[in-house]
Design an enzyme around this catalytic site. Sequence first.
Site, short mmCIF file in Angstrom:
data_model
loop_
_atom_site.label_atom_id
_atom_site.label_comp_id
_atom_site.label_asym_id
_atom_site.label_seq_id
_atom_site.Cartn_x
_atom_site.Cartn_y
_atom_site.Cartn_z
N THR A 100 26.30 -42.57 0.21
CA THR A 100 25.75 -41.21 0.32
C THR A 100 26.76 -40.14 -0.10
OG1 THR A 100 26.41 -41.20 2.63
CG2 THR A 100 24.14 -41.80 2.16
N CYS A 134 31.44 -45.81 4.20
CA CYS A 134 30.54 -45.16 5.16
C CYS A 134 31.18 -43.88 5.63
CB CYS A 134 30.25 -46.05 6.36
SG CYS A 134 29.21 -45.18 7.56
#
Lengths: 300, 279
Positions: A189, A127
């Site tokens: 991401t 993350c």
Amino acid sequence: MAVSVAGIALQNPVLCASGTFGYGVELEPLVRLDRLGGLVGKTVTAEPRRGNAPPRTFETPAGMLNSIGLENPGIESYCEEILPRLRGRAFRVFANVAGEDARSFARLVSRLDRAGGVDGIELNLSCPNVAGGLDFSTDARLAREVVAACRAETRVPLFAKLTPNVTDPAPIAVAAREGGADGLTCVNTVLGMAVDWRRRASRLSARHAGLSGPAIRPIALRVVDQVRRAVGGPILAAGGIATAEDALEFLVAGASAVQVGTASFVEITAPERVAADLPALLASAGVGDVNDLIGTLPKD
Amino acid sequence: MALTALRPEKVLLLECDVLDSREKAPGCRLLRLDLPEMAPRIEAGQFLHIRPAGVLTPYLRRPFSVYDVPASPRGAVDLLFTVIGSGTYALGSLRPGTRASVLGPLGRPFRFASDGAVSVLVAGGIGVAPFPDLAKKLIAAGSVPAKDIRAVLGARSRSLVFCREDFAALGVPCEVGTDDGSEGFHGNAVQLTARVLEGLRGQPVRIYGCGPEPMLRALQKLCVERKISGQLSIDRRMACGLGICRSCVVRVKDPAGPDWHFETVCREGPVFDTETLLW
């Protein structure tokens, strides 16, 4: 459409990606969870987290940046209030956890193991939105250490979620497997940024944020290819998957199943639509069993 | 993070025909959508989350207050918005014959009661969008007669004052103020509201506000100072509209104690009480 991923039998190869579907149950009956292969919950941490200050997201071409900061109700609330509502359903339940170090990851996994009702555990090693969050999947030694600590706590299949923000994902993937991961999720991401030039300020309260959506699909596909060639499967693919066509690209490239993520923000029924569209699309290419397609892209 | 408030069984996700798209005022578009299933479910203050059907850009939906659910044509829903970026440009470019993808109705509506209070609807610019429907529903519900409603419309300039005619048609007294003095009261919506309140002295009042954040913060201050109950409809960048992505959070006072928690504008809002909203 059934596939098996690290010994987990999925009725179809379509899951929702962590952080893009809440915990699923709060969306019924708007969504039909029982049509999914699996449901990956939003990342859970040891304690409840409020997450980052807004603004937390910003739209970009064919995608978006987010810096939510792992807002979540904490592992106790997840185990006590959410997991019981997911039992006995047609889809498989994947928890996703993030800790601050190997020990805290291991404690989370141990708690899930005790709670039961979890078919797979995804370790959010990557993350980008919390201090130090990226470290575990940009450093092979750390990745191995975290996965090994978690492995010691459970026999539930573990999936290490990898970042695309490294020069070469292969050594991290190898390390995660050496640590005992049953599979890998590719990718989290892509780090990005947006600036409001008039205000001379970042568009988001966090300076950098995670880019997702169709914009990153080619990057995700490239990482899946690299990881598959380095360590093989099973791989759960994530990154801009919004249609059944997208899903099949990843399956051919070596993913055993796919996760639909940001597309759910645009269309909350995207995961079930992708699952529903697969059979006809496969039939149109004369493929009877989706397993006949997985990993059919030549390795070189 | 509350897993309550949203009632997913009331929310629809569907594609619909664009019935009409026109410029209501310079830079202000009215988009009429054919939503026979959704229209009867809409409560005043709720919003629809829309995007052009079948395109990749703009990727995310845009949230718009429902401006009107007209009696005719049956099933039509009108949205009103100003064109400010690529998303609103694309939606403003939709024409009859094209399709839109619509998620809604979303969010918690305005609350109202027939307790004799005067309802003052305070709008800044395009923030007026939910108020003609609110006024209509206040009157239709028999809660509040038109004479006990005041519309207070603030805008930068005369050309940016929208919807006067809607309130006139409903028989709702309307006060206009402009920052540049080009129409009505010379000043902002909150200064004008203070004047309107002077005229209502002695009567119980309920305030509804919608507009830019600085205006709403000033209106909240006014409500708190005068001990008036107020509801503010606020706007935030959002992705999913369902409380899932956690983009559109605002700080709200805890029910007990001095602490606060985040609530989403899309799910627990967009209407918040002036007493509890911390921004």
